[in-house]
Write a protein that holds these residues in place. Structure first.
Motif, PDB file in Angstrom:
ATOM      1  N   ARG A 180      32.151  39.370  50.157  1.00 28.16           N
ATOM      2  CA  ARG A 180      32.287  39.624  48.730  1.00 28.16           C
ATOM      3  C   ARG A 180      33.707  40.005  48.091  1.00 28.16           C
ATOM      4  NH1 ARG A 180      28.268  36.756  48.449  1.00 28.16           N
ATOM      5  NH2 ARG A 180      26.382  37.729  49.349  1.00 28.16           N
ATOM      6  N   ASN A 181      34.515  40.625  48.901  1.00 33.38           N
ATOM      7  CA  ASN A 181      36.099  40.785  48.221  1.00 33.38           C
ATOM      8  C   ASN A 181      36.755  41.863  48.740  1.00 33.38           C
ATOM      9  OD1 ASN A 181      33.766  41.218  45.087  1.00 33.38           O
ATOM     10  ND2 ASN A 181      35.717  40.881  44.228  1.00 33.38           N
ATOM     11  N   GLU A 182      38.597  41.493  48.631  1.00 34.80           N
ATOM     12  CA  GLU A 182      39.170  42.136  49.413  1.00 34.80           C
ATOM     13  C   GLU A 182      39.666  43.297  47.914  1.00 34.80           C
ATOM     14  OE1 GLU A 182      43.162  42.247  51.873  1.00 34.80           O
ATOM     15  OE2 GLU A 182      41.812  40.374  51.107  1.00 34.80           O
ATOM     16  N   ILE A 183      39.392  45.190  47.738  1.00 36.70           N
ATOM     17  CA  ILE A 183      40.070  45.236  47.025  1.00 36.70           C
ATOM     18  C   ILE A 183      41.639  46.135  47.208  1.00 36.70           C
ATOM     19  CG2 ILE A 183      38.512  47.253  45.291  1.00 36.70           C
ATOM     20  CD1 ILE A 183      35.815  46.877  46.274  1.00 36.70           C
ATOM     21  N   TYR A 187      31.518  48.541  52.606  1.00 38.10           N
ATOM     22  CA  TYR A 187      32.612  48.766  52.171  1.00 38.10           C
ATOM     23  C   TYR A 187      33.083  49.502  53.222  1.00 38.10           C
ATOM     24  CZ  TYR A 187      30.895  48.314  47.979  1.00 38.10           C
ATOM     25  OH  TYR A 187      30.796  47.779  46.098  1.00 38.10           O
ATOM     26  N   ASN A 225      37.739  43.768  38.029  1.00 37.38           N
ATOM     27  CA  ASN A 225      38.317  43.359  38.931  1.00 37.38           C
ATOM     28  C   ASN A 225      38.186  43.872  40.555  1.00 37.38           C
ATOM     29  OD1 ASN A 225      40.958  44.049  39.277  1.00 37.38           O
ATOM     30  ND2 ASN A 225      41.242  42.812  37.181  1.00 37.38           N
ATOM     31  N   ASP A 226      39.570  43.316  40.804  1.00 35.19           N
ATOM     32  CA  ASP A 226      39.488  43.335  42.203  1.00 35.19           C
ATOM     33  C   ASP A 226      40.692  44.479  42.658  1.00 35.19           C
ATOM     34  OD1 ASP A 226      41.247  41.964  42.901  1.00 35.19           O
ATOM     35  OD2 ASP A 226      39.729  40.179  44.193  1.00 35.19           O
ATOM     36  N   ASN A 227      41.227  44.950  41.895  1.00 38.03           N
ATOM     37  CA  ASN A 227      42.828  45.508  41.681  1.00 38.03           C
ATOM     38  C   ASN A 227      42.584  46.696  41.556  1.00 38.03           C
ATOM     39  OD1 ASN A 227      45.874  45.293  42.707  1.00 38.03           O
ATOM     40  ND2 ASN A 227      45.851  45.523  40.510  1.00 38.03           N
TER      41      ASN A 227
END
Length: 672
Positions: free
Chosen positions: A188-191, A163, A324-326
């Protein structure tokens, strides 16, 4: 000088396609330098264990040193990490300062304790000390980040995740580097972490309230434990029904969403159901009497047969809303927060708890190579993970060390012997170095690459290069840096320049560098190399203390007591004098000048004391320690108290050595 160079991964170096694109888009000068550094490998330096805390059966580590050097040592030792969180500088151009608090004079502590209700407490006296600056331009920052990311990848296990925490200044550029280093398919994600509510300091743009955390894995196989958040009141009101018992329930659609299941009859209703008849029967036979018009966990229509939206779900049986990613439910660390460590850029524990719980399992190794206040190590330890904390700053190492002591963690403290240990505070050291170089003056005509110039009666202006201690990428003088000096920096100089002076902190191989200069015939400018350590050795000045050892007769520890009689720190006193002079100049009638005054004994300048009763030399063993917090209260062997310090430290064993840390972080050791 490095012992050797440890190869990066992958081996050999692949691609550089993205850096090539940067070269076209950003006119990125560092692409070739990055390629040469990666081909050379990570510099491996001698590692010194400076302190052992507990038995440390898990091999936890606190490392003072740069990310690349720490990774080189870990890889050479065959140590792999399973989860990495890094919160590196954001290339924001900001300077970061530590607030330094003057402690209470222990000579009056007893009087304060006895008459606390009658005395007027003064405001806590403090001054700011600049610790480091976010000094990179975009090209140098990307060059530096690429090397760090490649080093980190070299020590990640086959199932590891990373991360990377950044903000709007540089995050979108680093995302491209991450795609190259870890692969676009492993993104995987942009958090989005909404760290604070809207504020009113923006006039011509929207308030900037979020950071970005880029989440990548090494491969398709990696730990991922889904986390859940509580249901909101609005969601409950909109989606759920309350039964007479008080429990909330709702109905789920049981039809196959893709229509691929074979249709069958379930208690009178034929449909393509999304589950097997056997599992459906279990729901039919489940006990439940709270929802009207139902049988077990199945809702019935007016005809007494199951309807399509028929499964009954109770809210108290579900874990919550899948994360979720937010992330807008974790607040930043406010100054008065119980978590606050008086450390700039500190991140909240809840943020790291979420990341560590999601992407690691117990006993996995969690690493943070820009560890700051130590939140990653502290949370990892609390959650039953092993940890590696790395940071170049002495203040970081001291902060996390004290924090982990309070948490009763066991660990070893290491220091990479790469020249970093020659200075405590890079900002002040840079200012001191400039004053120590004879004849060095600012020269507006020179590029920012050069620190200044020396006037020589025979040669004229002689530009001087000094590696910036706040920019770790310039510390090591190698062929890459010398190539940059010869082919970029020198050609930009005026044609009348006949000589330049190049200072260095560390050098790969002086013979190799001199031969490289000799073999390169592209310039006639003379290049003189000078070792900066000769100057740095004169910069770091230890503190002075007088103390005596006496027999202790109290009910706490007994044994021995070391009483501090006087303490003098020239560097801290200079900072206080500077603060007082500035405060006097800025004083007004409404805000009068209040100087910081230190007693003759000087004990207000002490933050921490430790006694080693195990060994007279070598690595440190803190058998008894006291930390004085900013309010003057004692933290005894990691346990907070409401006692003021009385000027002594006690032990039940004869002490061999005494260590004192001043309020700015400098530590000095004396034989007891």
């Amino acid at each position: 000088m490095p012992i050797k160079y440890v190869p990066f991964i992958p081996e050999p170096i692949e691609g550089q396609a993205v850096l090539g694109n940067f070269n076209r888009i950003l006119r990125y000068k560092g692409a070739d330098d990055a390629s040469m550094v990666l081909q050379r490998g990570m510099p491996l330096y001698e590692m010194e264990k400076v302190e052992t805390v507990g038995d440390n059966a898990d091999g936890n580590m606190v490392i003072r040193g740069e990310c690349v050097s720490a990774c080189a040592w870990l890889k050479d030792q065959g140590i792999q990490v399973d989860l990495v969180y890094i919160d590196p500088p954001f290339a924001s151009g900001a300077d970061y300062a530590k607030k330094v608090f003057i402690r209470r004079n222990p000579k009056v502590a007893e009087a304060i304790a006895q008459a606390e209700q009658e005395l007027d407490f003064e405001d806590l006296k403090s001054f700011e000390e600049k610790m480091y600056g976010d000094v990179w331009d975009k090209e140098k920052y990307l060059n530096w980040m690429y090397e760090n990311l490649m080093a980190i990848k070299s020590v990640m296990s086959a199932e590891a995740s990373i991360y990377v925490h950044l903000d709007w200044h540089i995050g979108h550029y680093v995302k491209i580097l991450l795609d190259e280093v870890f692969g676009e398919d492993n993104f995987r994600n942009e958090i989005t972490w909404v760290r604070t509510a809207s504020h009113n300091d923006s006039v011509q743009n929207y308030s900037r309230v979020k950071d970005s955390i880029f989440f990548y894995s090494i491969s398709d196989v990696y730990p991922f434990n889904i986390q859940y958040t509580p249901y909101t009141e609005d969601y409950i009101a909109d989606e759920w029904t309350q039964a007479p018992s008080g429990r909330y329930y709702k109905f789920e659609n049981m039809l196959d969403p893709q229509g691929k299941m074979a249709a069958y009859d379930f208690h009178g209703t034929v449909a393509r159901w999304r589950t097997s008849p056997e599992k459906f029967e279990q729901l039919w036979n489940a006990p439940q009497t709270e929802v009207p018009n139902s049988h077990g966990r199945i809702r019935l229509g007016k005809n007494g047969k199951p309807i399509k939206r028929c499964r009954i779900v109770f809210m108290d049986e579900l874990p919550g809303v899948p994360l979720n990613d937010n992330w807008n439910d974790i607040a930043y660390v406010a100054g008065r927060s119980a978590e606050a460590m008086n450390y700039t850029t500190q991140k909240p524990e809840a943020l790291l708890e979420r990341i560590i719980n999601t992407s690691s399992n117990p006993q996995m190794i969690v690493a943070d190579f820009f560890g700051g206040s130590g939140v990653t190590a502290a949370v990892a330890n609390r959650l039953g993970r092993r940890f590696v904390h790395g940071d170049i700053g002495l203040n970081s190492i001291q902060t996390v060390r004290d924090r982990l002591i309070t948490d009763k963690a066991t660990f070893d403290v290491y220091e990479i012997k790469d020249g970093v240990q020659l200075y405590r505070n890079p900002v002040q050291t840079m200012d001191k170095i400039k004053s120590l170089i004879p004849g060095l003056k600012n020269e507006d005509a020179l590029d920012a690459f050069w620190e200044g110039a020396i006037s020589d009666s025979r040669l004229g202006m002689v530009p001087v290069y000094v590696p910036n201690l706040m920019d770790s990428s310039s510390k090591l003088l190698d062929v890459v840096m010398m190539n940059r000096i010869i082919h970029q920096a020198i050609p930009d100089l005026d044609g009348s320049v006949k000589k330049v002076i190049v200072y260095y902190i560390d050098i790969t191989d002086e013979t190799e560098i001199r031969q490289f200069i000799k073999d390169d015939d592209s310039t006639t400018v003379e290049i003189e190399l000078r070792d900066l350590k000769a100057i740095l050795d004169d910069v770091v000045i230890g503190d002075y203390a007088t103390f005596h050892v006496e027999e202790a007769h109290d009910d706490l520890l007994g044994g021995w007591a070391v009483a501090i009689d006087t303490f003098v720190s020239d560097r801290v006193l200079r900072k206080i004098d500077e603060f007082n002079r500035t405060a006097a100049l800025n004083a007004t009638a409404k805000k009068p000048y209040k100087p910081i005054e230190i007693s003759e004994e000087g004990l207000e300048l002490i933050e921490f004391l430790s006694l080693d009763c195990t060994a007279a030399e070598g690595e440190w063993h803190s058998d008894a320690e006291i930390k004085i917090d900013k309010n003057g209260y004692v933290i005894l062997n990691g346990t907070k108290t409401k006692q003021f310090w009385d000027g002594k430290i006690r032990t039940d064993k004869p002490p061999f050595r005494l260590k004192i840390r001043n309020i700015c972080g400098d530590e000095t050791v004396w034989k007891a």
